[in-house]
Write a protein that holds these residues in place. Structure first.
Motif, PDB file in Angstrom:
ATOM      1  N   LEU A 109      38.529  36.449  38.183  1.00 40.56           N
ATOM      2  CA  LEU A 109      39.707  37.194  37.729  1.00 40.56           C
ATOM      3  C   LEU A 109      39.592  38.688  37.985  1.00 40.56           C
ATOM      4  O   LEU A 109      40.615  39.387  38.063  1.00 40.56           O
ATOM      5  CB  LEU A 109      39.924  36.943  36.233  1.00 40.56           C
TER       6      LEU A 109
ATOM      7  N   TYR B 276      48.259  44.482  36.262  1.00 41.59           N
ATOM      8  CA  TYR B 276      47.120  43.559  36.263  1.00 41.59           C
ATOM      9  C   TYR B 276      47.220  42.552  35.121  1.00 41.59           C
ATOM     10  O   TYR B 276      46.942  41.360  35.302  1.00 41.59           O
ATOM     11  CB  TYR B 276      45.821  44.359  36.154  1.00 41.59           C
TER      12      TYR B 276
ATOM     13  N   LYS C  59      49.733  39.821  36.038  1.00 43.79           N
ATOM     14  CA  LYS C  59      49.202  38.865  37.018  1.00 43.79           C
ATOM     15  C   LYS C  59      48.178  37.928  36.385  1.00 43.79           C
ATOM     16  O   LYS C  59      48.115  36.738  36.744  1.00 43.79           O
ATOM     17  CB  LYS C  59      48.574  39.623  38.183  1.00 43.79           C
ATOM     18  N   ILE C  60      47.386  38.422  35.431  1.00 47.08           N
ATOM     19  CA  ILE C  60      46.422  37.557  34.751  1.00 47.08           C
ATOM     20  C   ILE C  60      47.144  36.505  33.915  1.00 47.08           C
ATOM     21  O   ILE C  60      46.739  35.321  33.873  1.00 47.08           O
ATOM     22  CB  ILE C  60      45.479  38.398  33.873  1.00 47.08           C
TER      23      ILE C  60
ATOM     24  N   THR D 143      48.317  33.812  36.073  1.00 47.02           N
ATOM     25  CA  THR D 143      47.212  32.970  36.533  1.00 47.02           C
ATOM     26  C   THR D 143      46.756  31.996  35.449  1.00 47.02           C
ATOM     27  O   THR D 143      46.441  30.841  35.733  1.00 47.02           O
ATOM     28  CB  THR D 143      46.031  33.849  36.969  1.00 47.02           C
TER      29      THR D 143
ATOM     30  N   PHE E 193      42.143  36.439  28.848  1.00 48.57           N
ATOM     31  CA  PHE E 193      42.988  37.569  29.270  1.00 48.57           C
ATOM     32  C   PHE E 193      42.421  38.884  28.721  1.00 48.57           C
ATOM     33  O   PHE E 193      42.337  39.889  29.449  1.00 48.57           O
ATOM     34  CB  PHE E 193      44.420  37.335  28.770  1.00 48.57           C
TER      35      PHE E 193
ATOM     36  N   ALA F 111      39.276  39.847  30.641  1.00 50.55           N
ATOM     37  CA  ALA F 111      39.546  40.269  32.016  1.00 50.55           C
ATOM     38  C   ALA F 111      40.071  41.710  32.045  1.00 50.55           C
ATOM     39  O   ALA F 111      39.619  42.525  32.863  1.00 50.55           O
ATOM     40  CB  ALA F 111      40.544  39.319  32.662  1.00 50.55           C
TER      41      ALA F 111
ATOM     42  N   LYS G   3      37.849  44.730  33.568  1.00 50.61           N
ATOM     43  CA  LYS G   3      38.427  45.308  34.781  1.00 50.61           C
ATOM     44  C   LYS G   3      38.574  46.819  34.668  1.00 50.61           C
ATOM     45  O   LYS G   3      38.244  47.553  35.616  1.00 50.61           O
ATOM     46  CB  LYS G   3      39.789  44.658  35.043  1.00 50.61           C
TER      47      LYS G   3
END
Length: 326
Positions: free
Chosen positions: A219, A230, A233-234, A237, A269, A272, A276
């Motif tokens: 991820l 971001y 998008k997570i 996913t 989530f 991530a 990140k």
């Protein structure tokens, strides 16, 4: 229970032919504004303080000095009253001696200022009924000028202090409302202004892993324009489009009709996003509450709108296709 019969008294009719039914006491007044002399009934004077009288109210209030006070000799016959020549003659009066003035002009002027303050009591709400009564009692009481000055000064000081307290309370209430509105707007503008670089949510000595796997996909390799893109998008996913269109952000609430997203995947989530952008574990909750959560809520709302619009367009296209086939 039987009540006794009510006694009905006949109304008393006042007329010039019955002078004994009303007061015959008259006053000779000299008005202070234009030195005009006028004879009026004592019942027409609002209030009398020693040798001074007050007529009218508010803007039409006038002050006058009582030069003489006595009763009119109304021993004229009915024929004289009906005679037109007798009407033009003034009735004879035996005027008493002029009284000495006991109140100075400054005291009367100060009383006038106190009465003018009463007109402000409707707007400011400072004066109470007891204070207005104290003003009336002060006008009617036989006190010395020095005592009047002291009482007026004390009353004015109380009025000033009460007015200041009321104004301070109103100002504080307005400031609290403005500050609450300002804080709300500031929280909305924080993502684009103060915390855009997320430096306040980071710690220098904290280390982060280089991989976070989910179903064979790292991820952390997903790219986004910023932390909000971001996060969107997570979510795409981790969850299906149907889940994003029908659920809300965790935690679940019993009073809401929509269910919450799966909390296990939502913890992924959080990890991530935190790894990140290298956000501190201690400050991440504050960052999520102020910055990330509002944007993710808007994302779910927009996702529901997009799905609803797409469903309507699909229904319209299906109808058109059916019409063409027929």
């Amino acid at each position: 229970m039987q009540r006794s019969q009510r006694i009905i008294n006949a109304p008393i009719k006042f007329s010039p032919s019955q002078p004994h039914l009303y007061s015959q006491e008259n006053c000779l007044l000299r008005f202070e504004d234009n030195n005009e002399l006028l004879i009026v009934k004592c019942s027409s004077i609002n209030s009398i303080v020693d040798d001074r009288g007050i007529l009218g109210a508010r803007a039409k209030r006038r002050y006058a000095v009582i030069e003489a006070k006595d009763e009119i000799d109304d021993r004229q016959s009915d024929d004289d009253l009906n005679d037109s020549d007798a009407r033009n003659d003034m009735p004879k009066q035996s005027l008493s001696t002029v009284r000495k003035r006991k109140l100075s002009a400054s005291v009367v002027q100060q009383m006038d200022e106190n009465l003018d303050i009463d007109s402000l009591s409707i707007e400011s709400g400072v004066f109470t009924k007891k204070r207005r009564r104290s003003l009336e009692n002060l006008m009617h009481s036989n006190v010395s000028p020095n005592a009047c000055d002291k009482e007026n000064q004390t009353l004015e000081a109380r009025v000033v202090y009460q007015t200041i307290d009321d104004m301070n309370r109103i100002i504080l209430q307005n400031l609290e409302k403005k500050f609450a509105m300002f804080s709300k707007k500031l929280n909305q503008l924080i993502p684009n202004a103060v915390h855009q670089h997320l430096d306040s949510y980071r710690e220098k000595d904290e280390s982060f892993p280089s991989k976070l796997m989910y179903e064979g996909q790292n991820l952390l390799e997903i790219r986004g324009r910023d932390i909000y893109d971001y996060g969107r998008k997570i979510l795409k996913t981790l969850y299906t489009s149907q889940e994003l269109g029908s659920c809300i952000l965790p935690p679940a609430r019993n009073h809401l009709a929509r269910p919450a997203l799966d909390p296990v995947r939502f913890n992924i989530f959080h990890e991530a996003v935190r790894i990140k952008y290298k956000l501190s574990f201690l400050h991440y909750d504050n960052c999520y509450t102020k910055l990330i959560r509002p944007r993710m809520c808007d994302f779910l709302i927009d996702e529901r709108k997009r799905q609803s619009k797409a469903a309507k367009q699909q229904a319209i296209s299906d109808r058109e296709q059916d019409i063409r086939n027929d």
